[in-house]
Design an enzyme around this catalytic site. Structure first.
Site, PDB file in Angstrom:
ATOM      1  N   HIS A 168      -7.084  -4.727  10.556  1.00  0.00           N
ATOM      2  CA  HIS A 168      -6.887  -4.455   9.126  1.00  0.00           C
ATOM      3  C   HIS A 168      -5.636  -5.161   8.602  1.00  0.00           C
ATOM      4  CE1 HIS A 168      -4.435  -0.443   9.760  1.00  0.00           C
ATOM      5  NE2 HIS A 168      -3.621  -1.462   9.729  1.00  0.00           N
ATOM      6  N   GLU A 211      -9.706  -1.983   5.806  1.00  0.00           N
ATOM      7  CA  GLU A 211     -10.240  -1.713   7.130  1.00  0.00           C
ATOM      8  C   GLU A 211     -11.496  -2.562   7.368  1.00  0.00           C
ATOM      9  OE1 GLU A 211      -8.451  -0.095   9.036  1.00  0.00           O
ATOM     10  OE2 GLU A 211      -7.542   1.668   8.127  1.00  0.00           O
ATOM     11  N   ASN A 244      -7.166  -2.984  14.821  1.00  0.00           N
ATOM     12  CA  ASN A 244      -8.578  -3.214  14.457  1.00  0.00           C
ATOM     13  C   ASN A 244      -8.724  -4.391  13.487  1.00  0.00           C
ATOM     14  OD1 ASN A 244      -7.567  -2.204  12.066  1.00  0.00           O
ATOM     15  ND2 ASN A 244      -9.039  -0.537  11.859  1.00  0.00           N
ATOM     16  N   ASP A 259       0.824  -1.211   0.000  1.00  0.00           N
ATOM     17  CA  ASP A 259       0.000   0.000   0.000  1.00  0.00           C
ATOM     18  C   ASP A 259       0.856   1.257   0.000  1.00  0.00           C
ATOM     19  OD1 ASP A 259       0.946  -0.395   2.603  1.00  0.00           O
ATOM     20  OD2 ASP A 259      -1.007  -0.968   3.383  1.00  0.00           O
TER      21      ASP A 259
HETATM   22  C1  F6R Z   1       1.605  -1.503   6.255  1.00  0.00           C
HETATM   23  C2  F6R Z   1       0.231  -1.967   6.352  1.00  0.00           C
HETATM   24  C3  F6R Z   1      -0.499  -2.037   7.653  1.00  0.00           C
HETATM   25  C4  F6R Z   1       0.364  -2.453   8.836  1.00  0.00           C
HETATM   26  C5  F6R Z   1      -0.457  -2.424  10.123  1.00  0.00           C
HETATM   27  C6  F6R Z   1       0.394  -2.719  11.340  1.00  0.00           C
HETATM   28  O1  F6R Z   1       2.069  -1.562   4.918  1.00  0.00           O
HETATM   29  O2  F6R Z   1      -0.339  -2.258   5.360  1.00  0.00           O
HETATM   30  O3  F6R Z   1      -1.581  -2.929   7.520  1.00  0.00           O
HETATM   31  O4  F6R Z   1       0.875  -3.741   8.632  1.00  0.00           O
HETATM   32  O5  F6R Z   1      -1.058  -1.179  10.281  1.00  0.00           O
HETATM   33  O6  F6R Z   1       1.292  -1.668  11.523  1.00  0.00           O
HETATM   34  P1  F6R Z   1       2.438  -1.767  12.602  1.00  0.00           P
HETATM   35  O7  F6R Z   1       3.360  -2.845  12.138  1.00  0.00           O
HETATM   36  O8  F6R Z   1       3.103  -0.402  12.583  1.00  0.00           O
HETATM   37  O9  F6R Z   1       1.804  -2.086  13.896  1.00  0.00           O
END
Ligand code: F6R
Length: 252
Positions: free
Chosen positions: A138, A143, A136, A67
């Site tokens: 995702h 989401e 959450n 992303d």
């Molecule tokens: C990042 C992404 C997100 C993260 C998620 C966890 O490219 O797509 O889904 O993997 O938000 O983030 P962290 O690792 O910072 O807790």
């Protein structure tokens, strides 16, 4: 889902890197799916070490990121382009023309998302996807409520995600981009193999729900239960609700 629990974040990161290194040795032209955020930092550091000290080569490999924040140019320090350069790409030998991230400055982001999906398909799909999870549930920026048959697309960030990611934007939620181009859940599920990682107590509750709960659109990561080859790598803190499901939770 195969679940592996490690003593700490370092052990988890080393284990994840071993899986990537082994897959790369089996197939030097591996199509890797990369994620950003805090979780994969240790994995990337270990891959850099393996490249520099043990000759692990990415010279024929491909990287596709999950992303990118809509509107952030590659030079923005909070963009995932910048993250990948800093944390991985500039330290290893992956050819620049083999690394792909959605262009979040494209005039038509919807067309860019479709182009990105086509690009992944044209390369034969992702062989090994690195994945983290939001508190959450995702995955990527899919989401709660995201359809499971979704391809790459423009998605709105959930309020919880804006709050969580404010730490990268001067702790100011207003500065966090409100949309992103993300691989869809269908894109992620199409990967041949997935390394799904979570670290720290903040992830314990969602990991407990993913492993024990029903599949639900409200927790996008429960879609991974449909995938035949997911390795879930946890440190002990993230595994707390799985190891001690009935422990009492301190008030937030
Ligand atoms: C990042 C992404 C997100 C993260 C998620 C966890 O490219 O797509 O889904 O993997 O938000 O983030 P962290 O690792 O910072 O807790």
């Amino acid at each position: 889902m195969q679940v592996y629990v490690y003593d700490n974040y370092e052990a988890l990161s080393i284990a994840a890197a071993k899986i990537v290194a082994e897959a790369l040795k089996q197939n030097p032209a591996l199509k890797l799916g990369f994620s950003t955020g805090s979780t994969p930092l240790g994995l990337y550091a270990e891959l850099v070490r393996l490249h520099k000290s043990e000759g692990l080569s990415f010279s024929k490999a491909f990287g596709f990121n999950l992303d990118e924040y809509l509107g952030l140019p590659a030079c923005d320090e909070q963009s995932y382009h910048f993250f990948m350069q800093e944390q991985l790409y500039r330290h290893i030998d992956i050819p620049p023309e083999n690394s792909f991230i959605p262009d979040a400055t494209a005039k038509d982001p919807t067309a860019e998302a479709a182009r990105y999906e086509g690009l992944i398909s044209a390369h034969g799909g992702i062989d090994l996807q690195i994945l983290g999870v939001g508190t959450n549930g995702h995955i990527g920026f899919n989401e709660p409520g995201s359809p499971w048959d979704s391809p790459c697309r423009v998605a709105d960030l959930a309020y919880d995600t804006l709050v969580a990611n404010a730490r990268f934007f001067d702790n100011d939620m207003e500065k966090v981009p409100k949309q992103a181009i993300t691989m869809g859940i269908a894109t992620i599920l199409a990967a041949k193999r997935i390394i799904f990682m979570a670290s720290g107590q903040a992830k314990a509750e969602i990991i407990g729900k993913i492993l024990k709960g029903e599949q639900t659109l409200n927790i996008p990561a429960t879609a991974l239960q449909n995938h035949p080859d997911v390795a879930l790598l946890l440190d002990k803190a993230a595994a707390l609700d799985v190891l001690l499901p009935n422990r009492s939770r301190p008030p937030m």
